[in-house]
Motif scaffolding. Structure first.
Motif, PDB file in Angstrom:
ATOM      1  N   ASP A 101       0.834  -1.203   0.000  1.00 32.76           N
ATOM      2  CA  ASP A 101       0.000   0.000   0.000  1.00 32.76           C
ATOM      3  C   ASP A 101       0.871   1.256   0.000  1.00 32.76           C
ATOM      4  OD1 ASP A 101      -2.580   1.186   0.004  1.00 32.76           O
ATOM      5  OD2 ASP A 101      -2.406   1.556   2.167  1.00 32.76           O
ATOM      6  N   LYS A 102       1.936   1.231   0.791  1.00 33.61           N
ATOM      7  CA  LYS A 102       2.852   2.370   0.828  1.00 33.61           C
ATOM      8  C   LYS A 102       3.554   2.557  -0.516  1.00 33.61           C
ATOM      9  CE  LYS A 102       6.740   4.190   3.464  1.00 33.61           C
ATOM     10  NZ  LYS A 102       7.682   3.926   4.565  1.00 33.61           N
ATOM     11  N   ALA A 103       3.981   1.438  -1.123  1.00 34.97           N
ATOM     12  CA  ALA A 103       4.682   1.514  -2.407  1.00 34.97           C
ATOM     13  C   ALA A 103       3.776   2.047  -3.514  1.00 34.97           C
ATOM     14  CB  ALA A 103       5.234   0.144  -2.790  1.00 34.97           C
ATOM     15  N   THR A 104       2.489   1.759  -3.427  1.00 32.92           N
ATOM     16  CA  THR A 104       1.546   2.236  -4.447  1.00 32.92           C
ATOM     17  C   THR A 104       0.879   3.548  -4.032  1.00 32.92           C
ATOM     18  OG1 THR A 104      -0.255   0.882  -3.534  1.00 32.92           O
ATOM     19  CG2 THR A 104       1.078  -0.099  -5.299  1.00 32.92           C
ATOM     20  N   LYS A 105       1.350   4.126  -2.909  1.00 24.75           N
ATOM     21  CA  LYS A 105       0.863   5.410  -2.396  1.00 24.75           C
ATOM     22  C   LYS A 105      -0.652   5.420  -2.175  1.00 24.75           C
ATOM     23  CE  LYS A 105       4.759   7.771  -4.248  1.00 24.75           C
ATOM     24  NZ  LYS A 105       5.408   8.092  -5.452  1.00 24.75           N
ATOM     25  N   GLY A 106      -1.170   4.277  -1.689  1.00 24.53           N
ATOM     26  CA  GLY A 106      -2.580   4.187  -1.341  1.00 24.53           C
ATOM     27  C   GLY A 106      -3.537   4.053  -2.509  1.00 24.53           C
ATOM     28  N   LYS A 107      -2.994   3.949  -3.709  1.00 20.87           N
ATOM     29  CA  LYS A 107      -3.845   3.903  -4.901  1.00 20.87           C
ATOM     30  C   LYS A 107      -4.744   2.659  -4.930  1.00 20.87           C
ATOM     31  CE  LYS A 107      -3.526   4.309  -9.929  1.00 20.87           C
ATOM     32  NZ  LYS A 107      -2.617   4.447 -11.071  1.00 20.87           N
ATOM     33  N   SER A 158      -5.544   0.687  -2.088  1.00 20.20           N
ATOM     34  CA  SER A 158      -5.774   0.319  -0.686  1.00 20.20           C
ATOM     35  C   SER A 158      -6.914  -0.679  -0.507  1.00 20.20           C
ATOM     36  CB  SER A 158      -6.059   1.563   0.157  1.00 20.20           C
ATOM     37  OG  SER A 158      -4.919   2.361   0.247  1.00 20.20           O
TER      38      SER A 158
END
Length: 88
Positions: free
Chosen positions: A41-47, A49
């Motif tokens: 989730d952090k790596a995808t910046k919440g996109k 989630s």
């Protein structure tokens, strides 16, 4: 007994052992799934989630279904064995 029968027997043994281990360590497995989901989730910046949360829940459910939960006293959570016929 043929080769396939031997392989099926070994596969069943390994599945049983994996289920026992998953049952004993289910809390740790759930923590790892949560950490992995958080990292993704952090790596995808919440996109993604919601999808990550859904996938993590399904992974936890799969472990729960697969695991043999230990019962108090050390016995494994398996189906009860049918009663044995009395010996003469």
């Amino acid at each position: 007994m043929g080769l396939m029968d031997n392989l099926k027997g070994k596969a069943e043994e390994l599945k049983e052992k994996a289920g026992e281990l998953a049952g004993r360590h289910s809390d740790q497995i759930e923590q790892i799934v949560d950490r992995a989901g958080g990292a993704i989730d952090k790596a995808t910046k919440g996109k993604y989630s919601e999808r990550i949360e859904h996938g993590a829940g399904r992974a936890k459910d799969a472990v729960e279904d697969f695991a043999h939960k230990p019962k108090p006293g050390g016995e494994q959570g398996r189906a009860p064995q049918p009663p044995q016929a009395p010996r003469p």
